[in-house]
Design an enzyme around this catalytic site. Structure first.
Site, PDB file in Angstrom:
ATOM      1  N   GLN A   1       8.476  -4.839  -1.380  1.00 51.50           N
ATOM      2  CA  GLN A   1       8.054  -4.805  -2.774  1.00 51.50           C
ATOM      3  C   GLN A   1       8.935  -3.837  -3.558  1.00 51.50           C
ATOM      4  O   GLN A   1       9.068  -2.663  -3.201  1.00 51.50           O
ATOM      5  CB  GLN A   1       6.600  -4.360  -2.921  1.00 51.50           C
TER       6      GLN A   1
ATOM      7  N   GLY B   1      -5.873  -5.095   1.383  1.00 46.25           N
ATOM      8  CA  GLY B   1      -5.235  -3.799   1.271  1.00 46.25           C
ATOM      9  C   GLY B   1      -5.857  -2.759   2.170  1.00 46.25           C
ATOM     10  O   GLY B   1      -5.447  -2.567   3.317  1.00 46.25           O
ATOM     11  N   ARG B   2      -6.888  -2.088   1.684  1.00 43.48           N
ATOM     12  CA  ARG B   2      -7.480  -0.977   2.432  1.00 43.48           C
ATOM     13  C   ARG B   2      -7.956  -1.347   3.834  1.00 43.48           C
ATOM     14  O   ARG B   2      -7.865  -0.513   4.742  1.00 43.48           O
ATOM     15  CB  ARG B   2      -8.620  -0.359   1.615  1.00 43.48           C
TER      16      ARG B   2
ATOM     17  N   ALA C   1       2.989  -5.495 -11.895  1.00 41.93           N
ATOM     18  CA  ALA C   1       1.557  -5.216 -12.004  1.00 41.93           C
ATOM     19  C   ALA C   1       1.321  -3.713 -12.071  1.00 41.93           C
ATOM     20  O   ALA C   1       2.254  -2.912 -12.071  1.00 41.93           O
ATOM     21  CB  ALA C   1       0.824  -5.820 -10.798  1.00 41.93           C
TER      22      ALA C   1
ATOM     23  N   TYR D   1       3.347  -0.519 -13.993  1.00 40.72           N
ATOM     24  CA  TYR D   1       4.695  -0.018 -13.761  1.00 40.72           C
ATOM     25  C   TYR D   1       5.700  -0.715 -14.677  1.00 40.72           C
ATOM     26  O   TYR D   1       5.323  -1.463 -15.563  1.00 40.72           O
ATOM     27  CB  TYR D   1       5.035  -0.136 -12.277  1.00 40.72           C
TER      28      TYR D   1
ATOM     29  N   LEU E   1       0.843  -1.198   0.000  1.00 34.44           N
ATOM     30  CA  LEU E   1       0.000   0.000   0.000  1.00 34.44           C
ATOM     31  C   LEU E   1       0.876   1.245   0.000  1.00 34.44           C
ATOM     32  O   LEU E   1       1.571   1.522   0.978  1.00 34.44           O
ATOM     33  CB  LEU E   1      -0.893   0.023   1.250  1.00 34.44           C
ATOM     34  N   THR E   2       0.863   1.982  -1.075  1.00 36.04           N
ATOM     35  CA  THR E   2       1.590   3.249  -1.120  1.00 36.04           C
ATOM     36  C   THR E   2       0.985   4.210  -0.111  1.00 36.04           C
ATOM     37  O   THR E   2      -0.220   4.460  -0.135  1.00 36.04           O
ATOM     38  CB  THR E   2       1.536   3.854  -2.531  1.00 36.04           C
TER      39      THR E   2
ATOM     40  N   HIS F   1       7.341  -6.169  -8.457  1.00 36.98           N
ATOM     41  CA  HIS F   1       6.037  -5.583  -8.810  1.00 36.98           C
ATOM     42  C   HIS F   1       5.910  -5.550 -10.332  1.00 36.98           C
ATOM     43  O   HIS F   1       6.360  -4.613 -10.989  1.00 36.98           O
ATOM     44  CB  HIS F   1       5.943  -4.181  -8.228  1.00 36.98           C
TER      45      HIS F   1
ATOM     46  N   ARG G   1       4.270  -9.999  -8.191  1.00 35.15           N
ATOM     47  CA  ARG G   1       2.876  -9.550  -8.262  1.00 35.15           C
ATOM     48  C   ARG G   1       2.507  -9.246  -9.709  1.00 35.15           C
ATOM     49  O   ARG G   1       3.273  -8.577 -10.421  1.00 35.15           O
ATOM     50  CB  ARG G   1       2.669  -8.301  -7.403  1.00 35.15           C
TER      51      ARG G   1
END
Length: 363
Positions: free
Chosen positions: A98, A318-319, A178, A181, A25-26, A176, A228
């Site tokens: 990550q 995540g959230r 996904a 990126y 999570l950024t 990463h 990912r």
């Protein structure tokens, strides 16, 4: 009952205490791109997860596309991350770093002096803006097409950053590939228009990802490297393309051959993207023999059903982890989940970062 979700799982040489994964999570709290004590407290409070995957962390000064995201390529960054891993391990947690090179999803003002916005090909981004501190939302400039020297150097950067991660105390790293990126930019025919050995055919478009995976495994060991992926994801102005099933079948075969410890599949249907078809999920599960992480809009009950059905080995959330540092304990008790404040997702400082209480704090 959450018998599967709360059961242990063997990941390579690691024994995870449950099958709950904290998704990357950024959060944009790394001032100067260096991890800090506030981040150590944030991750340590979420160490109840079987596995924590850190926020996207750049392996390169060219990959710091967003403001205040951390890196893993200087001694200061290594020391900063040591605070985080020490804090997580003191709480009995397991944590992977990550590695996220943003590629064309970037703005020069977020990079260090001398950094460049790089991509497989120079393809304009027309719908996406990038936030820059002090300037707000900015248009994303056209990226420079990477030459062979750039590509070779980027592969080395991933391997070096993986070594930094292990030296900093991480239990492993996640590549990463996904969310639009750099690694996915090479995979996707919309963003990879190259005509050399890194473009065109499926095998060529996967060559950079394969080279990065092989170099990273050589640097830190296969049991410490996962990946990912997000087929059908729309971040970075991407989406489905002809031959997508064959492309990701080949990627899964490469992951198997390289010996990656896990594949982490993202389904962004809950965020408005097309769902990942069951055919894709089944193919990946059957092709790749390592641990398979499911992700995308899960609640505890949905996760339990999919684990019981053998659709995956672990499930990433995540959230829910943003507002519920003790998410696993809330699952265990069947307690109500707090709702995160989206306005503080990416803001500096502790508000909306360290201010969500645990059940024990509320009591």
């Amino acid at each position: 009952m959450l018998d599967h979700l709360l059961s242990s799982h063997t990941l390579g040489s690691l024994q995870l205490k449950n099958r709950v994964v904290m998704a990357p999570l950024t959060r944009s709290r790394a001032e100067g791109n260096i991890p800090n004590e506030m981040m150590a407290a944030y991750y340590a409070s979420r160490a109840g997860a079987g596995l924590i995957i850190s926020e996207g962390t750049s392996p390169s000064f060219n990959g710091l596309g967003y403001p205040r995201i951390p890196g893993a390529f200087t001694p200061e960054m290594l020391h900063g991350w040591q605070q985080v891993t020490d804090a997580v391990h003191r709480q009995g947690g397991t944590i992977f770093l990550q590695l996220m090179h943003t590629g064309r999803v970037s703005h020069p003002d977020n990079l260090w002096t001398g950094g460049r916005v790089l991509a497989p090909s120079s393809v304009e981004m027309t719908e996406t803006k990038m936030y820059v501190d002090g300037k707000g939302e900015q248009d994303i400039p056209l990226a420079q097409e990477m030459n062979l020297e750039d590509i070779t150097f980027a592969v080395k950067e991933y391997a070096m950053a993986a070594k930094v991660a292990i030296d900093a105390g991480f239990d492993g790293v996640e590549l990463h590939a996904a969310n639009g990126y750099l690694l996915e930019q090479f995979i996707h025919p919309k963003t990879n228009l190259r005509t050399d050995q890194f473009g065109g055919t499926i095998e060529n478009r996967l060559r950079f990802v394969r080279d990065v995976a092989e170099a990273t495994v050589a640097a830190v060991g296969a049991e410490r490297v996962g990946m990912r992926i997000s087929p059908y994801g729309t971040f970075g102005e991407l989406g489905a393309f002809p031959g997508i099933l064959d492309t990701y079948r080949r990627l899964a075969e490469i992951a198997k051959k390289v010996g990656l410890v896990y594949l982490h599949l993202v389904d962004h249907e809950s965020m408005g993207a097309p769902s990942v078809p069951e055919e894709m999920k089944t193919m990946l599960r059957e092709t790749f023999p390592g641990s398979f992480i499911l992700s995308g809009g899960y609640n505890a009950q949905h996760a339990e059903r999919d684990l019981a059905a053998g659709k995956g080995d672990l499930v990433a959330f995540g959230r829910p982890f943003i507002a519920n540092p003790d998410l696993v304990e809330r699952f265990r008790q069947g307690a109500q989940l707090a709702i995160p404040d989206q306005s503080t997702f990416y803001t500096p400082g502790p508000e909306g970062y360290l201010t969500y209480p645990k059940i024990t704090d509320q009591a």
